[in-house]
Design a protein around this motif. Structure first.
Motif, PDB file in Angstrom:
ATOM      1  N   LEU A  76      -3.892  -4.752  -2.784  1.00 59.42           N
ATOM      2  CA  LEU A  76      -4.823  -3.946  -1.999  1.00 59.42           C
ATOM      3  C   LEU A  76      -4.508  -4.157  -0.523  1.00 59.42           C
ATOM      4  CD1 LEU A  76      -7.395  -2.152  -1.909  1.00 59.42           C
ATOM      5  CD2 LEU A  76      -8.681  -4.277  -1.675  1.00 59.42           C
ATOM      6  N   PHE A  77      -4.129  -3.097   0.157  1.00 59.21           N
ATOM      7  CA  PHE A  77      -3.759  -3.149   1.570  1.00 59.21           C
ATOM      8  C   PHE A  77      -4.942  -2.677   2.392  1.00 59.21           C
ATOM      9  CE2 PHE A  77      -0.127  -2.580  -1.092  1.00 59.21           C
ATOM     10  CZ  PHE A  77       0.775  -3.510  -0.610  1.00 59.21           C
ATOM     11  N   GLY A  78      -5.435  -3.549   3.280  1.00 59.62           N
ATOM     12  CA  GLY A  78      -6.583  -3.219   4.105  1.00 59.62           C
ATOM     13  C   GLY A  78      -6.241  -3.274   5.578  1.00 59.62           C
ATOM     14  N   ARG A  79      -6.860  -2.373   6.317  1.00 61.88           N
ATOM     15  CA  ARG A  79      -6.590  -2.282   7.764  1.00 61.88           C
ATOM     16  C   ARG A  79      -7.228  -3.458   8.513  1.00 61.88           C
ATOM     17  NH1 ARG A  79      -4.667   1.756  10.280  1.00 61.88           N
ATOM     18  NH2 ARG A  79      -5.300   3.298   8.735  1.00 61.88           N
ATOM     19  N   VAL A  80      -6.438  -4.065   9.393  1.00 59.50           N
ATOM     20  CA  VAL A  80      -6.936  -5.090  10.306  1.00 59.50           C
ATOM     21  C   VAL A  80      -6.423  -4.764  11.706  1.00 59.50           C
ATOM     22  CG1 VAL A  80      -7.087  -6.909   8.544  1.00 59.50           C
ATOM     23  CG2 VAL A  80      -4.982  -6.642   9.867  1.00 59.50           C
TER      24      VAL A  80
END
Length: 118
Positions: free
Chosen positions: A51-55
């Protein structure tokens, strides 16, 4: 108590671009393609996934956790991943390791292992 491994979360500046790269690298399917959260899995209903999440912040140091992959042919796989946009990463190797350390397009390290043995 049961504990199921659902996914590995990966911080990303561009979750969709990084998720697409990993989907191509692994041959996995996309199960969520929103701009801020992009998830891939080996198959639609098979876990674990990534799961790739924006930071907001960029990567600054070596990952404390990384993925290892063992292909049938290490040299062929390293070449394929470099062609997709990976790059060699130096995390203090001596040059005699049976693995190759690479980084994805956002700099996350991972290893491509050599053949099993000894």
């Amino acid at each position: 108590m049961a504990l199921d491994w659902e996914q590995v979360n990966v911080d990303a500046a561009d979750p969709a671009a990084l998720g697409r790269w990993w989907a191509e690298a692994l041959g996995w399917v996309v199960v969520n393609d929103s701009a801020d959260e992009y998830e891939i899995r080996p198959e639609q209903d098979r876990l674990p996934g990534l799961l790739f999440g924006r930071v907001p912040e960029g990567k600054t140091i070596k990952n404390r956790l990384h993925l290892d992959f063992r292909p049938d042919d290490q040299a062929t796989e390293v070449t394929r991943l470099l062609t997709l946009g990976a790059r060699h990463a130096n995390v203090g190797q001596t040059g005699e390791e049976p693995w190759v350390t690479l980084a994805d397009p956002e700099g996350n390290e991972f290893c491509v292992l050599g053949p099993r043995g000894g």
